[in-house]
Each structure stands twice: as C-alpha cells, then as structure tokens.
Design an enzyme around this catalytic site. Structure first.
Site, PDB file in Angstrom:
ATOM      1  N   ASP A 209       3.412  -4.430   7.792  1.00 36.15           N
ATOM      2  CA  ASP A 209       2.148  -3.697   7.734  1.00 36.15           C
ATOM      3  C   ASP A 209       1.013  -4.713   7.909  1.00 36.15           C
ATOM      4  O   ASP A 209       0.724  -5.493   6.997  1.00 36.15           O
ATOM      5  CB  ASP A 209       2.072  -2.988   6.370  1.00 36.15           C
ATOM      6  CG  ASP A 209       0.711  -2.352   6.121  1.00 36.15           C
ATOM      7  OD1 ASP A 209      -0.211  -2.570   6.919  1.00 36.15           O
ATOM      8  OD2 ASP A 209       0.584  -1.656   5.095  1.00 36.15           O
TER       9      ASP A 209
ATOM     10  N   CYS B  67      -4.768   2.606  -3.633  1.00 39.90           N
ATOM     11  CA  CYS B  67      -3.512   3.097  -3.023  1.00 39.90           C
ATOM     12  C   CYS B  67      -2.383   2.071  -3.180  1.00 39.90           C
ATOM     13  O   CYS B  67      -1.589   1.865  -2.251  1.00 39.90           O
ATOM     14  CB  CYS B  67      -3.684   3.435  -1.549  1.00 39.90           C
ATOM     15  SG  CYS B  67      -4.883   4.711  -1.235  1.00 39.90           S
TER      16      CYS B  67
ATOM     17  N   GLN C 108      -4.197  -5.225   6.869  1.00 36.23           N
ATOM     18  CA  GLN C 108      -5.188  -6.159   6.295  1.00 36.23           C
ATOM     19  C   GLN C 108      -5.093  -7.550   6.907  1.00 36.23           C
ATOM     20  O   GLN C 108      -5.849  -8.438   6.510  1.00 36.23           O
ATOM     21  CB  GLN C 108      -5.006  -6.256   4.770  1.00 36.23           C
ATOM     22  CG  GLN C 108      -5.259  -4.959   4.033  1.00 36.23           C
ATOM     23  CD  GLN C 108      -6.695  -4.458   4.144  1.00 36.23           C
ATOM     24  OE1 GLN C 108      -7.610  -5.193   4.501  1.00 36.23           O
ATOM     25  NE2 GLN C 108      -6.894  -3.177   3.869  1.00 36.23           N
TER      26      GLN C 108
ATOM     27  N   LYS D 283     -10.020  -0.522  10.753  1.00 35.68           N
ATOM     28  CA  LYS D 283     -10.245  -1.717   9.919  1.00 35.68           C
ATOM     29  C   LYS D 283     -10.510  -2.936  10.796  1.00 35.68           C
ATOM     30  O   LYS D 283     -10.716  -4.036  10.311  1.00 35.68           O
ATOM     31  CB  LYS D 283      -9.021  -1.975   9.031  1.00 35.68           C
ATOM     32  CG  LYS D 283      -8.759  -0.859   8.029  1.00 35.68           C
ATOM     33  CD  LYS D 283      -7.608  -1.217   7.122  1.00 35.68           C
ATOM     34  CE  LYS D 283      -7.022  -0.021   6.424  1.00 35.68           C
ATOM     35  NZ  LYS D 283      -7.792   0.451   5.273  1.00 35.68           N
TER      36      LYS D 283
ATOM     37  N   HIS E 181       0.874  -1.175   0.000  1.00 33.18           N
ATOM     38  CA  HIS E 181       0.000   0.000   0.000  1.00 33.18           C
ATOM     39  C   HIS E 181       0.911   1.225   0.000  1.00 33.18           C
ATOM     40  O   HIS E 181       2.020   1.178   0.550  1.00 33.18           O
ATOM     41  CB  HIS E 181      -0.840  -0.060   1.278  1.00 33.18           C
ATOM     42  CG  HIS E 181      -1.887   0.989   1.409  1.00 33.18           C
ATOM     43  ND1 HIS E 181      -1.608   2.272   1.817  1.00 33.18           N
ATOM     44  CD2 HIS E 181      -3.226   0.944   1.215  1.00 33.18           C
ATOM     45  CE1 HIS E 181      -2.728   2.962   1.869  1.00 33.18           C
ATOM     46  NE2 HIS E 181      -3.730   2.189   1.497  1.00 33.18           N
TER      47      HIS E 181
HETATM   48  N1  PMP Z   1      -1.651  -0.626   4.622  1.00 32.59           N
HETATM   49  C1  PMP Z   1      -2.618  -1.360   4.068  1.00 32.59           C
HETATM   50  C2  PMP Z   1      -2.302  -2.748   3.587  1.00 32.59           C
HETATM   51  C3  PMP Z   1      -3.898  -0.835   3.942  1.00 32.59           C
HETATM   52  O1  PMP Z   1      -4.868  -1.563   3.375  1.00 32.59           O
HETATM   53  C4  PMP Z   1      -4.155   0.467   4.414  1.00 32.59           C
HETATM   54  C5  PMP Z   1      -5.536   1.097   4.296  1.00 32.59           C
HETATM   55  N2  PMP Z   1      -6.192   0.862   3.109  1.00 32.59           N
HETATM   56  C6  PMP Z   1      -3.110   1.187   4.983  1.00 32.59           C
HETATM   57  C7  PMP Z   1      -1.872   0.607   5.080  1.00 32.59           C
HETATM   58  C8  PMP Z   1      -3.308   2.582   5.504  1.00 32.59           C
HETATM   59  O2  PMP Z   1      -4.114   2.571   6.637  1.00 32.59           O
HETATM   60  P1  PMP Z   1      -4.602   3.948   7.298  1.00 32.59           P
HETATM   61  O3  PMP Z   1      -5.185   4.759   6.196  1.00 32.59           O
HETATM   62  O4  PMP Z   1      -5.614   3.503   8.303  1.00 32.59           O
HETATM   63  O5  PMP Z   1      -3.408   4.582   7.916  1.00 32.59           O
END
Ligand code: PMP
Length: 409
Positions: A203, A367, A206, A229, A126
């Site tokens: 990270d 993203c 997910q 999430k 991401h």
């Molecule tokens: N990493 C991953 C794999 C994500 O799916 C997301 C959110 N879509 C993020 C990071 C970013 O998370 P946040 O916007 O809550 O900081």
C-alpha cells in the site's frame, strides 16, 4: 533554510486553496495525509479535460474520443515511469487505494485462497489494507495473521519471518504508515515473503507522495496508491501488478470495455489492463493525475523527499518541546506524518481548537484502529506536511497547541 529549499517553499503559490482564510485566519493546511491540495495546473487540466476531451475513451472513432483515449493512455505511461514498472500494461486505473486492494483481494481470493491458507497483514495497516483481507479470509475459510511491531514502532521483521510459512499466500503491507509515518523496509518484507512463495501487495498511499518508488527494486507483486494524495483529483487511483500474475487473474467487475467477444454462450475478456477496467473510467481525473505527475517531476521527486526530510527534522524537536505533548513516532525513516497526544485532552477537542486557529489537522483513529489498540492509545492528532509547508506554519502549530492546551487541560 538552505537556499535551494526556498525554491520549493515558493511553490506554495501554485496551490490556490492555500490562499484561503478559515475562521478568519490564514489557512495552515497540515492534513496532506488525508488529501493533498491541488496545484493550479492540475485544476486547469481537470477543467480542460471536461471542455476539450469530453468524449468517452476506447470507444468511438470521433476526434474527441480519440483525443481523450490518447491522453488517458499517456497517463498510463507516466504512471509506469513514476513506479519504475516494466510495462504500461501492468498499470490499472482504479478509484483509489481502497479499490485497488479490493480488486486484488477479490480476484486473487477467488483464484488462490482457500481453507487452510493464510494471509498476513501488519499492525500498521490502514483499514483499506486490513479489512478486505479479513473479509476475504472469513469468506474463504483462510486465516488472517497480523504481524506485530517492535517496541521502536517499526515492523518486527524477525517476527514476520517466523509467521511466514508455505501456508502464507499473500503478505499485505503498507509502505509508510498514515499514523506514525514510519517507512517500512518493504524490500525486506518482499524478500521474506518470496522465500515461502507468498505474494506481496504494498500500500503506497502514503509513500508515493513523499518518496521515489521503484516497484522492481522493491520486488513486490502489487503496489497501489491514490491520486488525491498525490496532488491529483479524487476518484482516481492505481493498481500496479506483475504481468505474469495479472495475465492469469479473473476480472473483478465485468461489463463494457473489458471484453473482446460476447456471445450468449460465453464471453472472452481482454488482456490486462483493460480486463480490470470495466465501464467508463474517470477520464478527466486520470488526465489530471497525469498533470500532477508532470508537476511532481518538475518540482523534483528527490528534491521533495529532501525538503520534507529537512522539514520533519525541524518539526519533531519543536513538537517535542511542547509541554504535555507525546509524539507517536517510530525509530528510523519517516515520511512527514506526525501523530501526537496531549495529556488530558481528547484529540477531537485539540483538533477542533486548532481548526478555530485556521490550522487543519486530523484527529481520531485515522482508519488504523488495530495500530491504536497495539499502542494502547485512543486516538491522536495528526499533522501531515508537504514540501511547501513552512517552519513558520509549524511554529504556529506549536504556539496554538500551547495556547489551547492551557484552556483545555
Ligand atoms: N492506505 C493508506 C496508508 C492511507 O493513508 C489511505 C488514506 N488515508 C488509504 C489506504 C485509503 O486511500 P483511499 O481512501 O484514497 O482509497
């Protein structure tokens, strides 16, 4: 559907948002990877924190402040337990995954990364776990390397092994992709990184909502996730880091709450975690995240993983059977995040048409532009499921795709 699994599906009644209609249709929410819906217990706790705990934490001697501090610190213990971390002092509250990654990139970058060093990310990342490392490398004169994928869509661990060298200072890798749902063997990634003395940041945005996580078993140095999430509120997330590392890392932000002594000539900082929590935290949101973690345990983290594995196994063939639909899935383990493209139909058009049927999916690049470049695809529609989604909802999705694709193609 096995009987025990009906119990989990019945849990949808705990989520008031699911009772809505959208465009006159009952809401079918399939965008959990963006943000999860919140159970009533989390909403109640959020409100009660503002009503019954509205005192600032770690500061005053009065009852409200002490009660709020107690509750926030209790959540630190819950997060420690959720991640299998050795110590509560390794749990830092942030605003979310993005802030957690940036915290490490700034703090470690200042301390350990310079010209000639290398940072490795993967094609699956991401932007939140890609751009901070890219910017860090640009500002510190280091090199960013992007580890490739296998044709199966999985991370190429052999290639990663070849990219690692004594110059590698850190490997930043997702636990599960927010596009293909592929679960990365992060334990293997961490083992490889360790062989060259590189640190690892995983990270877990997910992964934590879908899988049991044990940071000690994974062998990583840093792990992060977002509360929103994980059935929790917005504005709160977590960074876990190994205590030996956190103890030597400089703070990212300075101010109140993170100092032990302040004089005109110098300031002494608190040890972690306070050193990394300058200013007033999201008190009510942290407390409500605690309610989300309690709820997860009550439902059962293993039970959720099993239910979602079953749901995924039922969903994939149904989607594959839709004429003209191509799934962007990898081989191997997967969380219930499924991207697909429809021949001749722009993902935004398909997403918008599904929305008119009351079906919430995400459409676009999610993203994760480097991944789409590697796949040679210009975006996808993504359905991401949770344990309480039903097969009837999946059938409705497939029927709606068939119907709208006739109109759009
Ligand atoms: N990493 C991953 C794999 C994500 O799916 C997301 C959110 N879509 C993020 C990071 C970013 O998370 P946040 O916007 O809550 O900081």
């Amino acid at each position: 559907m096995p009987q025990g699994q009906q119990r989990l599906q019945a849990r949808r009644a705990d989520f008031p948002a699911l009772r809505q209609t959208v465009h006159g249709r009952p809401l079918i929410y399939l965008d959990h990877a963006s943000t999860s819906q919140k159970p009533q217990v989390v909403l109640d706790r959020l409100l009660s924190a503002y009503v019954e705990r509205c005192g600032n934490v770690h500061r005053a001697v009065h009852w409200l402040s002490q009660a709020a501090t107690h509750d926030v610190e209790a959540v630190r213990d819950k997060v420690r337990g959720l991640l299998g971390a050795p110590s509560r002092d390794e749990v830092i509250f942030t605003r979310g995954t993005t802030e957690s990654v940036n915290l490490v990139a700034h703090s470690l970058g200042e301390q350990r990364i310079g010209p000639g060093d290398e940072v490795i990310v993967t094609t699956l990342e991401h932007h939140s776990n890609f751009v901070p490392w890219q910017v860090l490398c640009q500002t510190r004169g280091a090199r960013l390397i992007v580890a490739p994928l296998l044709p199966t869509g999985q991370l190429d661990l052999d290639a990663l092994g070849r990219l690692l060298s004594p110059r590698t200072k850190l490997v930043a890798c997702t636990h599960a992709s927010n596009v293909t749902g592929t679960v990365v063997d992060v334990r293997a990634v961490c083992r490889l990184a360790q062989q060259v003395g590189a640190l690892t940041l995983i990270d877990g945005a997910q992964a934590v909502p879908h899988l049991p996580v044990d940071v000690q078993a994974l062998g990583c140095d840093f792990y992060c996730f977002s509360g929103h999430k994980l059935l929790g509120p917005w504005g709160v997330g977590v960074l876990w880091g190994r205590s030996e590392l956190l103890a030597t890392m400089p703070p990212c932000q300075t101010g109140g709450g993170m100092v032990s002594t302040v004089r005109a000539e110098m300031t002494e900082f608190q040890p972690p975690p306070q050193r990394f929590e300058a200013g007033t935290p999201a008190v009510a949101e942290i407390i409500a995240l605690g309610a989300a973690i309690d709820y997860l345990h009550e439902v059962g983290i293993e039970a959720i993983a099993q239910q979602e594995a079953w749901l995924l196994a039922e969903t994939l063939p149904r989607l594959r059977a839709v004429d003209g639909l191509r799934l962007l899935v990898a081989e191997g383990p997967q969380v219930p995040v499924i991207s697909f493209v429809m021949d001749g139909v722009h993902p935004h058009d398909l997403g918008t048409a599904l929305d008119l049927e009351g079906i919430a999916v995400r459409a676009g690049l999610h993203c994760a532009e480097p991944l789409f470049s590697a796949l040679g695809v210009h975006g996808s529609v993504r359905a991401s499921l949770s344990f309480y989604n039903t097969i009837e909802e999946v059938d409705a999705l497939c029927a709606a795709i068939r119907q709208v694709s006739k109109l759009l193609r």
